[in-house]
Design a protein around this motif. Structure first.
Motif, PDB file in Angstrom:
ATOM      1  N   ALA A  61      37.869  48.933  10.636  1.00  0.00           N
ATOM      2  CA  ALA A  61      38.954  47.977  10.408  1.00  0.00           C
ATOM      3  C   ALA A  61      39.202  47.754   8.928  1.00  0.00           C
ATOM      4  O   ALA A  61      40.348  47.773   8.465  1.00  0.00           O
ATOM      5  N   ILE A  62      38.139  47.564   8.165  1.00  0.00           N
ATOM      6  CA  ILE A  62      38.287  47.316   6.725  1.00  0.00           C
ATOM      7  C   ILE A  62      38.689  48.595   6.004  1.00  0.00           C
ATOM      8  O   ILE A  62      39.493  48.575   5.081  1.00  0.00           O
ATOM      9  N   GLY A  63      38.153  49.731   6.433  1.00  0.00           N
ATOM     10  CA  GLY A  63      38.441  51.003   5.781  1.00  0.00           C
ATOM     11  C   GLY A  63      39.892  51.438   5.903  1.00  0.00           C
ATOM     12  O   GLY A  63      40.358  52.276   5.141  1.00  0.00           O
ATOM     13  N   ARG A  64      40.626  50.877   6.825  1.00  0.00           N
ATOM     14  CA  ARG A  64      42.022  51.258   7.006  1.00  0.00           C
ATOM     15  C   ARG A  64      42.896  50.900   5.804  1.00  0.00           C
ATOM     16  O   ARG A  64      43.970  51.440   5.650  1.00  0.00           O
ATOM     17  N   ILE A  65      42.432  49.984   4.958  1.00  0.00           N
ATOM     18  CA  ILE A  65      43.257  49.618   3.803  1.00  0.00           C
ATOM     19  C   ILE A  65      43.022  50.552   2.624  1.00  0.00           C
ATOM     20  O   ILE A  65      43.737  50.493   1.641  1.00  0.00           O
ATOM     21  N   HIS A  66      41.995  51.399   2.694  1.00  0.00           N
ATOM     22  CA  HIS A  66      41.703  52.293   1.572  1.00  0.00           C
ATOM     23  C   HIS A  66      41.661  53.726   2.077  1.00  0.00           C
ATOM     24  O   HIS A  66      40.681  54.176   2.651  1.00  0.00           O
ATOM     25  N   ARG A  67      42.730  54.430   1.901  1.00  0.00           N
ATOM     26  CA  ARG A  67      42.852  55.805   2.389  1.00  0.00           C
ATOM     27  C   ARG A  67      42.966  56.789   1.230  1.00  0.00           C
ATOM     28  O   ARG A  67      43.134  56.400   0.079  1.00  0.00           O
ATOM     29  N   GLN A  68      42.922  58.054   1.554  1.00  0.00           N
ATOM     30  CA  GLN A  68      43.112  59.089   0.534  1.00  0.00           C
ATOM     31  C   GLN A  68      44.451  58.878  -0.151  1.00  0.00           C
ATOM     32  O   GLN A  68      45.407  58.407   0.439  1.00  0.00           O
ATOM     33  N   ARG A  69      44.480  59.232  -1.405  1.00  0.00           N
ATOM     34  CA  ARG A  69      45.661  59.098  -2.272  1.00  0.00           C
ATOM     35  C   ARG A  69      46.006  57.639  -2.561  1.00  0.00           C
ATOM     36  O   ARG A  69      47.097  57.337  -2.992  1.00  0.00           O
ATOM     37  N   GLN A  70      45.065  56.740  -2.293  1.00  0.00           N
ATOM     38  CA  GLN A  70      45.260  55.335  -2.629  1.00  0.00           C
ATOM     39  C   GLN A  70      45.231  55.219  -4.146  1.00  0.00           C
ATOM     40  O   GLN A  70      44.339  55.741  -4.801  1.00  0.00           O
ATOM     41  N   LEU A  71      46.189  54.563  -4.737  1.00  0.00           N
ATOM     42  CA  LEU A  71      46.269  54.466  -6.189  1.00  0.00           C
ATOM     43  C   LEU A  71      45.431  53.329  -6.761  1.00  0.00           C
ATOM     44  O   LEU A  71      45.018  53.383  -7.917  1.00  0.00           O
ATOM     45  N   ALA A  72      45.176  52.322  -5.996  1.00  0.00           N
ATOM     46  CA  ALA A  72      44.415  51.176  -6.490  1.00  0.00           C
ATOM     47  C   ALA A  72      42.939  51.523  -6.622  1.00  0.00           C
ATOM     48  O   ALA A  72      42.377  52.237  -5.805  1.00  0.00           O
ATOM     49  N   ASP A  73      42.301  51.022  -7.681  1.00  0.00           N
ATOM     50  CA  ASP A  73      40.864  51.222  -7.859  1.00  0.00           C
ATOM     51  C   ASP A  73      40.062  50.387  -6.872  1.00  0.00           C
ATOM     52  O   ASP A  73      38.979  50.771  -6.462  1.00  0.00           O
ATOM     53  N   LYS A  74      40.612  49.228  -6.534  1.00  0.00           N
ATOM     54  CA  LYS A  74      39.924  48.316  -5.617  1.00  0.00           C
ATOM     55  C   LYS A  74      40.894  47.843  -4.549  1.00  0.00           C
ATOM     56  O   LYS A  74      42.084  47.760  -4.786  1.00  0.00           O
ATOM     57  N   CYS A  75      40.356  47.555  -3.406  1.00  0.00           N
ATOM     58  CA  CYS A  75      41.130  46.945  -2.328  1.00  0.00           C
ATOM     59  C   CYS A  75      40.419  45.669  -1.920  1.00  0.00           C
ATOM     60  O   CYS A  75      39.201  45.622  -1.902  1.00  0.00           O
ATOM     61  N   GLU A  76      41.186  44.657  -1.596  1.00  0.00           N
ATOM     62  CA  GLU A  76      40.600  43.384  -1.188  1.00  0.00           C
ATOM     63  C   GLU A  76      40.862  43.138   0.292  1.00  0.00           C
ATOM     64  O   GLU A  76      41.905  43.511   0.818  1.00  0.00           O
ATOM     65  N   VAL A  77      39.896  42.515   0.922  1.00  0.00           N
ATOM     66  CA  VAL A  77      39.984  42.168   2.335  1.00  0.00           C
ATOM     67  C   VAL A  77      39.703  40.681   2.466  1.00  0.00           C
ATOM     68  O   VAL A  77      38.757  40.176   1.864  1.00  0.00           O
ATOM     69  N   GLU A  78      40.530  39.991   3.217  1.00  0.00           N
ATOM     70  CA  GLU A  78      40.260  38.588   3.502  1.00  0.00           C
ATOM     71  C   GLU A  78      39.522  38.507   4.833  1.00  0.00           C
ATOM     72  O   GLU A  78      39.953  39.082   5.821  1.00  0.00           O
ATOM     73  N   LEU A  79      38.430  37.820   4.820  1.00  0.00           N
ATOM     74  CA  LEU A  79      37.613  37.688   6.014  1.00  0.00           C
ATOM     75  C   LEU A  79      37.499  36.206   6.341  1.00  0.00           C
ATOM     76  O   LEU A  79      36.925  35.435   5.578  1.00  0.00           O
ATOM     77  N   TYR A  80      38.079  35.809   7.435  1.00  0.00           N
ATOM     78  CA  TYR A  80      38.039  34.410   7.840  1.00  0.00           C
ATOM     79  C   TYR A  80      36.744  34.134   8.588  1.00  0.00           C
ATOM     80  O   TYR A  80      36.444  34.797   9.569  1.00  0.00           O
TER      81      TYR A  80
END
Length: 52
Positions: A13-32
């Motif tokens: 679930a969390i890995g879906r926001i960071h895929r190949q060719r992602q330009l951002a160095d970091k991705c943030e996830v909000e966890l409630y």
């Protein structure tokens, strides 16, 4: 909503926001974690992931 209690499901679930060719160095996830069930489910998944 039932949060997953295993590390593989959280990772997927969390890995879906960071895929190949992602330009951002970091991705943030909000966890409630506003209920004991959510806090416990994530803690259990984290502990399982660490043991693997």
């Amino acid at each position: 909503m039932n949060p997953p209690a295993n590390g593989a499901a959280w990772e997927q679930a969390i890995g879906r926001i960071h895929r190949q060719r992602q330009l951002a160095d970091k991705c943030e996830v909000e966890l409630y974690q506003h209920t004991d069930e959510l806090t416990d489910a994530f803690a259990m998944a984290r502990d399982f992931a660490r043991s693997i």
